[in-house]
Write a protein that holds these residues in place. Structure first.
Motif, PDB file in Angstrom:
ATOM      1  N   LEU A  22    -145.411  45.360 -33.104  1.00 44.36           N
ATOM      2  CA  LEU A  22    -146.492  45.505 -34.080  1.00 44.36           C
ATOM      3  C   LEU A  22    -146.397  44.448 -35.178  1.00 44.36           C
ATOM      4  O   LEU A  22    -147.417  43.944 -35.660  1.00 44.36           O
TER       5      LEU A  22
ATOM      6  N   LEU B 251    -149.566  42.150 -36.331  1.00 41.08           N
ATOM      7  CA  LEU B 251    -150.073  42.256 -37.703  1.00 41.08           C
ATOM      8  C   LEU B 251    -149.789  40.973 -38.485  1.00 41.08           C
ATOM      9  O   LEU B 251    -150.611  40.538 -39.295  1.00 41.08           O
TER      10      LEU B 251
ATOM     11  N   VAL C  39    -155.694  43.485 -37.549  1.00 42.20           N
ATOM     12  CA  VAL C  39    -155.648  44.799 -38.198  1.00 42.20           C
ATOM     13  C   VAL C  39    -155.581  45.875 -37.122  1.00 42.20           C
ATOM     14  O   VAL C  39    -156.411  45.900 -36.207  1.00 42.20           O
ATOM     15  N   LEU C  40    -154.602  46.755 -37.217  1.00 40.52           N
ATOM     16  CA  LEU C  40    -154.436  47.820 -36.229  1.00 40.52           C
ATOM     17  C   LEU C  40    -155.490  48.902 -36.430  1.00 40.52           C
ATOM     18  O   LEU C  40    -155.651  49.423 -37.530  1.00 40.52           O
TER      19      LEU C  40
ATOM     20  N   LEU D 176    -156.837  46.268 -31.861  1.00 39.43           N
ATOM     21  CA  LEU D 176    -156.761  45.558 -33.135  1.00 39.43           C
ATOM     22  C   LEU D 176    -158.078  44.867 -33.415  1.00 39.43           C
ATOM     23  O   LEU D 176    -158.856  44.596 -32.510  1.00 39.43           O
TER      24      LEU D 176
END
Length: 231
Positions: free
Chosen positions: A184, A188, A193-194, A228
């Motif tokens: 992750l 990021l 953006v998750l 994402l």
């Protein structure tokens, strides 16, 4: 020198056959990634590491407007061409190299299904994805679950090493074992953006294909998939 991450020759042929109806590929990862994709009607889609074209074919069936597939293996690319015919544009290209043949902000959706953990030049690849996705575009990534790798390979969960997994008739799959934090963190850190994270479990159809693997995915996490957004 980066690793050659493609499944060449007979290994690619065997992978193409397995991916068609296997409990893990066809009935665990693929349904999860397609659910994360949501409504793809009219979208311009990039399928990175498109393999034998299974994801591209399903995205087209669901209404994607234009699909471009990129694959480093000639044997898998041939399988994709047979499956997709003239419905998608396919490129033979090593994902360790920049996607210089793709224009800036030219895609609405990019899909990397069980590809990311094979790549050495992941930072470069993510930068290229940010370049070719339009603002507000979507990136889908699936990978092996860090807990699954830890359970299988043992040692330290934080090892962060390349590992090898037996596959097919005497072949070996090589990929990077990563922690959740690393996986992750890289995505990021590249500016995405998750929006959603899921730990896929096999669909009911998998029971008819491989009951043991179906049960395993409902006891232990095997894959990890994320959606994402490119700001």
């Amino acid at each position: 020198m980066t690793a050659d991450t493609a499944y060449h020759g007979e290994m690619g042929r065997q992978f193409a056959l397995q991916a068609t109806n296997s409990a893990y590929n066809a009935h665990t990862d693929r349904p999860a990634m397609l659910r994360l994709a949501g409504d793809v009607s009219g979208l311009r889609v990039l399928d990175l590491g498109c393999g034998a074209g299974h994801y591209s074919a399903e995205l087209l069936r669901r209404g994607a407007g234009h699909v471009v597939g990129v694959e480093g293996s000639e044997s898998l690319l041939r399988a994709a061409q047979e499956r997709l015919e003239d419905r998608a544009v396919l490129h033979h290209h090593d994902l360790e190299a920049p996607l210089s043949f793709l224009a800036d902000e030219s895609f609405d959706l990019a899909v990397m299904a069980l590809v990311y953990h094979h790549i050495d030049a992941r930072g470069q690849l993510l930068a290229e994805l940010r370049r070719v996705l339009r603002p507000g575009g979507t990136l889908l990534v699936s990978t092996t679950h860090p807990t699954s790798d830890w359970t299988y390979f043992g040692g330290s969960y934080f090892a962060g090493e390349r590992v090898e997994l037996p596959f097919g008739d005497g072949f070996v799959i090589s990929y990077w074992r990563m922690t959740l934090e690393q996986f992750l963190g890289e995505l990021l850190g590249a500016g995405f953006v998750l929006e959603e994270l899921t730990e896929p479990r096999a669909t009911q159809e998998a029971r008819l294909v491989d009951l043991r693997r179906y049960d395993k995915t409902h006891r232990e996490p095997h894959f990890l998939a994320v959606r994402l957004r490119r700001p």
